[in-house]
Design a protein around this motif. Structure first.
Motif, PDB file in Angstrom:
ATOM      1  N   ALA A 153       0.844  -1.205   0.000  1.00  9.14           N
ATOM      2  CA  ALA A 153       0.000   0.000   0.000  1.00  9.14           C
ATOM      3  C   ALA A 153       0.874   1.247   0.000  1.00  9.14           C
ATOM      4  N   ASN A 154       0.532   2.185  -0.830  1.00  6.57           N
ATOM      5  CA  ASN A 154       1.226   3.468  -0.860  1.00  6.57           C
ATOM      6  C   ASN A 154       0.466   4.449   0.028  1.00  6.57           C
ATOM      7  N   ASP A 155       0.620   4.256   1.330  1.00  7.28           N
ATOM      8  CA  ASP A 155      -0.133   5.027   2.314  1.00  7.28           C
ATOM      9  C   ASP A 155       0.849   5.792   3.195  1.00  7.28           C
ATOM     10  N   GLU A 156       1.087   7.050   2.842  1.00  4.57           N
ATOM     11  CA  GLU A 156       2.061   7.857   3.572  1.00  4.57           C
ATOM     12  C   GLU A 156       1.623   8.166   5.003  1.00  4.57           C
ATOM     13  N   ASN A 157       0.334   8.078   5.263  1.00  3.23           N
ATOM     14  CA  ASN A 157      -0.187   8.427   6.587  1.00  3.23           C
ATOM     15  C   ASN A 157      -0.638   7.206   7.379  1.00  3.23           C
ATOM     16  N   ALA A 158      -0.140   6.046   6.999  1.00  4.13           N
ATOM     17  CA  ALA A 158      -0.502   4.822   7.728  1.00  4.13           C
ATOM     18  C   ALA A 158       0.047   4.861   9.152  1.00  4.13           C
ATOM     19  N   VAL A 159      -0.647   4.175  10.051  1.00  2.84           N
ATOM     20  CA  VAL A 159      -0.206   4.030  11.428  1.00  2.84           C
ATOM     21  C   VAL A 159       0.059   2.546  11.668  1.00  2.84           C
ATOM     22  N   TYR A 160       1.249   2.231  12.165  1.00  2.05           N
ATOM     23  CA  TYR A 160       1.632   0.847  12.440  1.00  2.05           C
ATOM     24  C   TYR A 160       1.855   0.690  13.941  1.00  2.05           C
ATOM     25  N   ALA A 161       0.782   0.594  14.674  1.00  2.00           N
ATOM     26  CA  ALA A 161       0.869   0.508  16.142  1.00  2.00           C
ATOM     27  C   ALA A 161      -0.414  -0.100  16.682  1.00  2.00           C
ATOM     28  N   ASP A 162      -0.309  -0.665  17.869  1.00  3.71           N
ATOM     29  CA  ASP A 162      -1.477  -1.199  18.552  1.00  3.71           C
ATOM     30  C   ASP A 162      -2.502  -0.073  18.732  1.00  3.71           C
ATOM     31  N   PRO A 163      -3.736  -0.245  18.260  1.00  3.42           N
ATOM     32  CA  PRO A 163      -4.726   0.824  18.403  1.00  3.42           C
ATOM     33  C   PRO A 163      -5.195   1.052  19.831  1.00  3.42           C
TER      34      PRO A 163
END
Length: 375
Positions: A153-163
């Motif tokens: 995915a080309n998602d510059e604003n992705a969050v990779y963390a436990d919600p």
């Protein structure tokens, strides 16, 4: 459903469907995943899936969480946003996140996937490259979901963390007994106040309005309004969208909203006081509004205390102003050296309204120019 790889998912935008909205639903334990796009021999157009919660959907390895169906006419103008999808403790199944699935063609256009939470292990290379992704939170304990999403995915604003859901074991599945349906609950899938999902979403768009030459005569306008509440009924009121199906209003934001509402109400009171010119009313209202700046530090450190301080300052200004008007008094400035102090320095009869942020607060009896007294 019970058909592996086919119609076994919670929701389906089937062929011939347009302007359909799936919102405020809770699905769980379906054999397939959460959502299927299934255009096949007819188009699926301008549909929306938003503010839904999916828990433990997908009961086999490789089950699609969101099946990106293509077809002869295609999945067109589909919006998928602010859904919370959780399968981390679902028997160890590894899901396909957003895989392609063709039926009578490969057309798929203007499909957007944003502001969603994907939480659970993911199968490698399981994402469509034909749709757009933005501001999604993707996480699994083993890191596979993050790896798959980053790679595809080309998602510059992705969050990779436990919600940081409140409690992923706090949900019920609903019952049917004695002719009565009791709906399940998913209170545990609200997010905590320190969740990385807070304010990390993109703004919500107007309803999709895709059209092309093959569809124009068959389409009607999608009149779905932008949502105003989340899955749980919380108002989307702070101007910043969270990721997932839950919008959290933090204590700081709540305090800001309360102070803003109080300022508005008291400025309305000022506007109705007799004997003041339009310029005086504007000046006094500005000083009431400036109280929000006076308590800015407190808002961050002690939101509830900041509300009390702000209301006390505003009450003082309005009370003195009201009393002064009632007595036919003239113009004064109020100088607050310490917002926590009980005493305020009053400067009377001066035309200087710029000496500090609380200047020009109330009128009073005109004494000698620049006389001072304390309350």
């Amino acid at each position: 459903g019970s058909a592996v790889g086919n119609d076994s998912m919670a929701f389906d935008f089937d062929y011939g469907v347009q302007n359909c909205v799936y919102e405020y639903n809770y699905s769980h334990d379906n054999l397939g995943g959460f959502l299927m796009l299934c255009p096949g021999p007819g188009a699926s157009v301008n549909n929306i899936a938003r503010y839904n919660v999916s828990v433990n959907d997908g009961k086999y390895d490789g089950a699609p969480m969101i099946r990106m169906g293509t077809g002869k006419y295609g999945s067109l103008g589909i919006q998928i946003y602010n859904n919370s999808m959780y399968w981390e403790n679902n028997g160890g199944y590894t899901m396909a996140l957003t895989p392609d699935s063709a039926w009578e063609g490969t057309s798929i256009k203007d499909v957007t996937v944003f502001n969603n939470i994907f939480y659970g292990p993911a199968k490698a290379n399981s994402m469509s490259s034909k749709v757009s992704y933005a501001n999604n939170l993707v996480y699994s304990n083993d890191g596979s979901a993050q790896d798959v999403y980053k790679a595809n995915a080309n998602d510059e604003n992705a969050v990779y963390a436990d919600p940081k859901f409140v409690n992923t074991e706090d949900f019920t599945t609903g019952t049917w007994a004695d002719g009565k349906t009791t709906l399940g609950t998913v209170d545990g899938f609200k997010i905590q106040e320190d969740s990385p999902a807070i304010d990390a979403g993109r703004a919500l768009p107007e309803a999709p309005s895709y059209t092309d030459d093959t569809l124009g005569k068959e389409l009607v306008k999608n009149e779905a309004a932008i949502p105003t509440v989340d899955y749980y009924g919380t108002a989307l009121s702070d101007g910043k969208i969270d990721i997932g199906a839950n919008e959290v209003i933090t204590k700081e934001t709540s305090a800001r909203n309360e102070i803003a509402a109080y300022i508005e109400a008291q400025n309305e009171v000022i506007s109705k006081l007799a004997g003041l010119s339009a310029d005086e009313i504007s000046d006094y209202q500005s000083q009431v509004s400036n109280v929000a700046d006076e308590v800015e530090v407190d808002l961050k450190n002690d939101p509830e205390g900041a509300v009390e301080i702000a209301k006390a300052l505003i009450d003082d200004i309005v009370a003195m102003l009201d009393a002064g008007v009632a007595k036919g008094q003239g113009h004064i400035n109020v100088k607050v050296e310490d917002k926590n102090a009980t005493e305020k320095e009053i400067v009377n009869g001066t035309a200087d309204c710029s000496m500090n942020s609380m200047a020009c607060a109330v009128p009073t009896m005109i004494l000698d120019d620049d006389d001072e007294f304390e309350l």
